[in-house]
Design a protein around this motif. Structure first.
Motif, mmCIF file in Angstrom:
data_model
loop_
_atom_site.group_PDB
_atom_site.id
_atom_site.type_symbol
_atom_site.label_atom_id
_atom_site.label_comp_id
_atom_site.label_asym_id
_atom_site.label_seq_id
_atom_site.Cartn_x
_atom_site.Cartn_y
_atom_site.Cartn_z
ATOM 1 N N GLY A 165 43.683 86.360 15.867
ATOM 2 C CA GLY A 165 43.949 87.277 14.772
ATOM 3 C C GLY A 165 42.703 87.896 14.176
ATOM 4 N N ARG A 166 41.685 88.073 14.979
ATOM 5 C CA ARG A 166 40.436 88.672 14.519
ATOM 6 C C ARG A 166 40.224 90.008 15.227
ATOM 7 N N THR A 167 39.387 90.833 14.653
ATOM 8 C CA THR A 167 39.020 92.102 15.273
ATOM 9 C C THR A 167 37.550 92.067 15.645
ATOM 10 N N VAL A 168 37.278 92.336 16.895
ATOM 11 C CA VAL A 168 35.895 92.348 17.367
ATOM 12 C C VAL A 168 35.193 93.571 16.780
ATOM 13 N N PRO A 169 34.019 93.410 16.211
ATOM 14 C CA PRO A 169 33.297 94.575 15.694
ATOM 15 C C PRO A 169 33.031 95.590 16.801
ATOM 16 N N PRO A 170 32.792 96.830 16.437
ATOM 17 C CA PRO A 170 32.578 97.885 17.446
ATOM 18 C C PRO A 170 31.181 97.826 18.055
ATOM 19 N N TYR A 171 30.896 96.759 18.734
ATOM 20 C CA TYR A 171 29.573 96.593 19.326
ATOM 21 C C TYR A 171 29.346 97.580 20.459
ATOM 22 N N THR A 172 28.102 97.967 20.624
ATOM 23 C CA THR A 172 27.732 98.859 21.722
ATOM 24 C C THR A 172 26.820 98.169 22.742
ATOM 25 N N ASN A 173 26.299 96.979 22.397
ATOM 26 C CA ASN A 173 25.487 96.265 23.394
ATOM 27 C C ASN A 173 26.326 95.829 24.584
ATOM 28 N N ALA A 174 27.621 95.639 24.375
ATOM 29 C CA ALA A 174 28.583 95.436 25.450
ATOM 30 C C ALA A 174 29.944 95.858 24.926
ATOM 31 N N LEU A 175 30.671 96.600 25.722
ATOM 32 C CA LEU A 175 31.997 97.049 25.298
ATOM 33 C C LEU A 175 33.058 95.985 25.561
ATOM 34 N N TYR A 176 32.763 95.047 26.467
ATOM 35 C CA TYR A 176 33.741 94.039 26.870
ATOM 36 C C TYR A 176 33.063 92.665 26.913
ATOM 37 N N TRP A 177 33.890 91.621 26.671
ATOM 38 C CA TRP A 177 33.372 90.257 26.632
ATOM 39 C C TRP A 177 34.335 89.318 27.357
ATOM 40 N N ASN A 178 33.806 88.199 27.815
ATOM 41 C CA ASN A 178 34.604 87.244 28.573
ATOM 42 C C ASN A 178 35.472 86.413 27.631
ATOM 43 N N LYS A 179 36.773 86.674 27.649
ATOM 44 C CA LYS A 179 37.699 85.971 26.758
ATOM 45 C C LYS A 179 38.025 84.567 27.249
ATOM 46 N N LYS A 180 37.727 84.262 28.496
ATOM 47 C CA LYS A 180 38.035 82.938 29.033
ATOM 48 C C LYS A 180 37.131 81.849 28.461
ATOM 49 N N VAL A 181 36.094 82.237 27.724
ATOM 50 C CA VAL A 181 35.269 81.247 27.031
ATOM 51 C C VAL A 181 35.279 81.491 25.515
ATOM 52 N N TYR A 182 36.260 82.251 25.052
ATOM 53 C CA TYR A 182 36.380 82.593 23.631
ATOM 54 C C TYR A 182 37.109 81.465 22.923
ATOM 55 N N THR A 183 36.479 80.911 21.899
ATOM 56 C CA THR A 183 37.033 79.729 21.243
ATOM 57 C C THR A 183 37.430 80.021 19.799
ATOM 58 N N ASP A 184 38.261 79.151 19.284
ATOM 59 C CA ASP A 184 38.761 79.241 17.917
ATOM 60 C C ASP A 184 37.603 79.060 16.934
ATOM 61 N N PRO A 185 37.390 80.013 16.021
ATOM 62 C CA PRO A 185 36.311 79.842 15.052
ATOM 63 C C PRO A 185 36.475 78.584 14.201
ATOM 64 N N ALA A 186 37.700 78.133 14.020
ATOM 65 C CA ALA A 186 37.916 76.890 13.278
ATOM 66 C C ALA A 186 37.323 75.707 14.038
ATOM 67 N N GLU A 187 37.440 75.710 15.375
ATOM 68 C CA GLU A 187 36.841 74.646 16.169
ATOM 69 C C GLU A 187 35.328 74.702 16.107
ATOM 70 N N GLN A 188 34.795 75.900 16.124
ATOM 71 C CA GLN A 188 33.346 76.036 16.022
ATOM 72 C C GLN A 188 32.842 75.496 14.691
ATOM 73 N N ALA A 189 33.584 75.765 13.637
ATOM 74 C CA ALA A 189 33.178 75.287 12.321
ATOM 75 C C ALA A 189 33.218 73.776 12.243
ATOM 76 N N VAL A 190 34.264 73.174 12.799
ATOM 77 C CA VAL A 190 34.391 71.716 12.768
ATOM 78 C C VAL A 190 33.249 71.045 13.511
ATOM 79 N N THR A 191 32.867 71.633 14.631
ATOM 80 C CA THR A 191 31.821 71.027 15.448
ATOM 81 C C THR A 191 30.421 71.372 14.955
#
Length: 509
Positions: free
Chosen positions: A350-376
């Motif tokens: 439920g997030r929106t990726v900022p309009p980055y120009t350094n890369a237009l696309y990113w690998n979603k297969k390693v995209y993790t829940d920000p809540a998990e990142q915060a816990v760890t």
């Protein structure tokens, strides 16, 4: 623990064995809470074998080899060279971009050198464990399994080397002094003979399953799957088909739905998983056993907007984005788009990726829940993510491809049914997309399976090697600078300098 140390009697992986004292729900790098010391001492080899599981992943202990199997050198050799993946988001990576994305190989590339070194360090650890087993004369069931694990790992490392460098030194003995490693290259056939021998042993002696306390440990299904992949790379379709049928007949694996759920931490070690390199978050939220695999590919954003999630290496190409069939859910389950929603219907949060120009696309297969990142506490990475290495979808599509190449009525039916299994999982009940593919001819089915592999395994370590073995690399990658000699990388200058018996690949004088 003192017993384990005595059993190591000066062997080089004594240091990683300190991990055996930690408890957790995943097996690989530590003693499980439900295991006993006797469990870990089965056959006198258990400690060393656990060290192998740890050393194939990034580790705080030396001699870890994770840089060759998970981190940036691994991404460069196994992923960037395809038409699906590239490195564009890091302004300091221009050298990598030209070397791997545009096939301007160099003999002194430090990434290839590290890849080579770490693979041989790991092979050395396998050889040391096998030499210990031989010296002890062990033949109890637990030790036989330990030997099978070491042989699987050695075959895994040599398969990487022979795919990428061709002829390499065949070292199947422990190195006691530096001169022992000064070995000439062996023919590819000899390297594959060792791989075959190791994987046949592993297939015959690894268990079909393990108790839950050993989640992630190698199985006979993993050995047969890896062996099938080596046969596919050699176009031995009959042998590959037989192994894939064996794996399917075990009924140990199945496709999971929806497709995007494979890549969540909740999907780790699921029914589709055949082999994963494990990471672990301890009870306190600390990433106790970490990996660079996810972090190296995370969105390279900024602290201010909360999207500084990794190093941004291994980003999708526009060519991959445009390759999917209309409506294929795997597209949005695989790719994050700068400036767009992360698409909760396909694994987003439920997030929106900022309009980055350094890369237009990113690998979603390693995209993790920000809540998990915060816990760890790993807010700028995802070191807790498992690396999916072998999964059941590959068995199904290898069987389809091999059956189509072998031919015959039964194999035509198998190829058609297996292809439909993958497409049905992808469409997930939406019959308006990805219609079944009817068999028309061997060539037509071959093309259909090749297209399906691209969609199914996008952003994984398959596409470049698929193109090479299909003899399509020149036509597909030629516009990026690929020629026939780019199938193999030049041997690293550092390796030749340290080994007077080593000569450069003939295509790279």
């Amino acid at each position: 623990m003192n017993y384990i140390k005595r059993m190591m009697w000066g062997l080089v992986i004594a240091a990683p064995l300190v991990i055996l004292s930690s408890g957790c729900k995943k097996f690989l790098d530590r003693k499980p809470l439900s295991a006993t010391l006797d469990d870990l001492n089965q056959g006198g080899l258990e400690g060393q074998i656990i060290g192998l599981y740890g050393n194939i992943r990034n580790s705080a202990s030396e001699p870890y080899t994770g840089d060759g199997f998970q981190s940036i050198p691994y991404l460069g050799m196994n992923m960037f060279r395809s038409d699906d993946q590239e490195i564009v988001s890091d302004p300091g990576a221009s050298g990598w971009h030209s070397t791997y994305d545009f096939f301007q190989y160099t003999k002194d590339d430090w990434g290839a050198g590290l890849y080579w070194d770490k693979h041989y360090v790991f092979i050395g650890l396998c050889n040391t464990a096998l030499a210990l087993a031989d010296s002890l004369g062990v033949n109890d069931p637990a030790s036989i399994v330990n030997v099978a694990e070491a042989k699987f790992f050695r075959a895994y490392a040599y398969f990487d080397l022979v795919k990428n460098f061709g002829q390499v030194p065949l070292i199947d003995f422990p190195i006691r002094q530096p001169s022992d490693a000064q070995v000439a290259k062996s023919p590819e056939a000899d390297i594959y003979a060792l791989i075959d021998e190791d994987l046949e042993y592993a297939s015959a002696n690894l268990p079909l399953t393990w108790d839950a306390k050993y989640v992630g440990r190698l199985s006979s299904g993993a050995a047969k799957t890896l062996h099938a992949k080596t046969y596919m790379f050699r176009s031995n379709f009959a042998a590959a088909l037989g192994l894939c049928k064996d794996v399917m007949a075990t009924n140990q694996y199945s496709l999971v739905t929806p497709y995007w759920s494979i890549w969540k931490t909740s999907g780790e070690n699921g029914k589709e998983s055949i082999f994963e390199v494990q990471s672990y978050v301890g009870p306190g939220g600390t990433v106790s056993y970490w990996s660079h695999f996810g972090t190296s590919q995370g969105v390279r954003g900024s602290d201010g907007d909360g999207w500084n999630l990794g190093w941004g290496w291994n980003t999708p190409t526009a060519d991959l984005v445009n390759s999917y069939e209309a409506g294929d859910p795997r597209k949005n389950a695989t790719i994050l788009f700068s400036g767009q929603s992360d698409d909760p219907a396909n694994g987003g949060y439920g997030r929106t990726v900022p309009p980055y120009t350094n890369a237009l696309y990113w690998n979603k297969k390693v995209y993790t829940d920000p809540a998990e990142q915060a816990v760890t506490g790993d807010i700028h990475g995802s070191g807790f993510v498992n690396q999916r290495v072998l999964r059941y979808a590959d068995v199904i599509l290898m069987a389809a491809e091999a059956a189509n190449e072998v031919g015959g009525a039964d194999n035509i039916l198998l190829a058609t049914e297996n292809l439909e299994m993958i497409r049905a999982r992808a469409r997930n009940g939406n019959n308006a997309i990805l219609p079944p593919v009817a068999y028309v001819s061997q060539a037509q089915m071959r093309t259909a399976i090749q297209r399906e592999r691209r969609s199914e395994f996008a952003m994984e370590a398959e596409r470049f090697y698929d193109l090479v073995r299909w003899n399509l690399a020149q036509s597909v990658l030629g516009p990026l600078g690929y020629t026939a000699r780019h199938r193999l990388f030049p041997l690293p200058s550092s390796a030749i300098t340290s080994n007077p018996k080593l000569v450069q690949n003939p295509d790279w004088p």
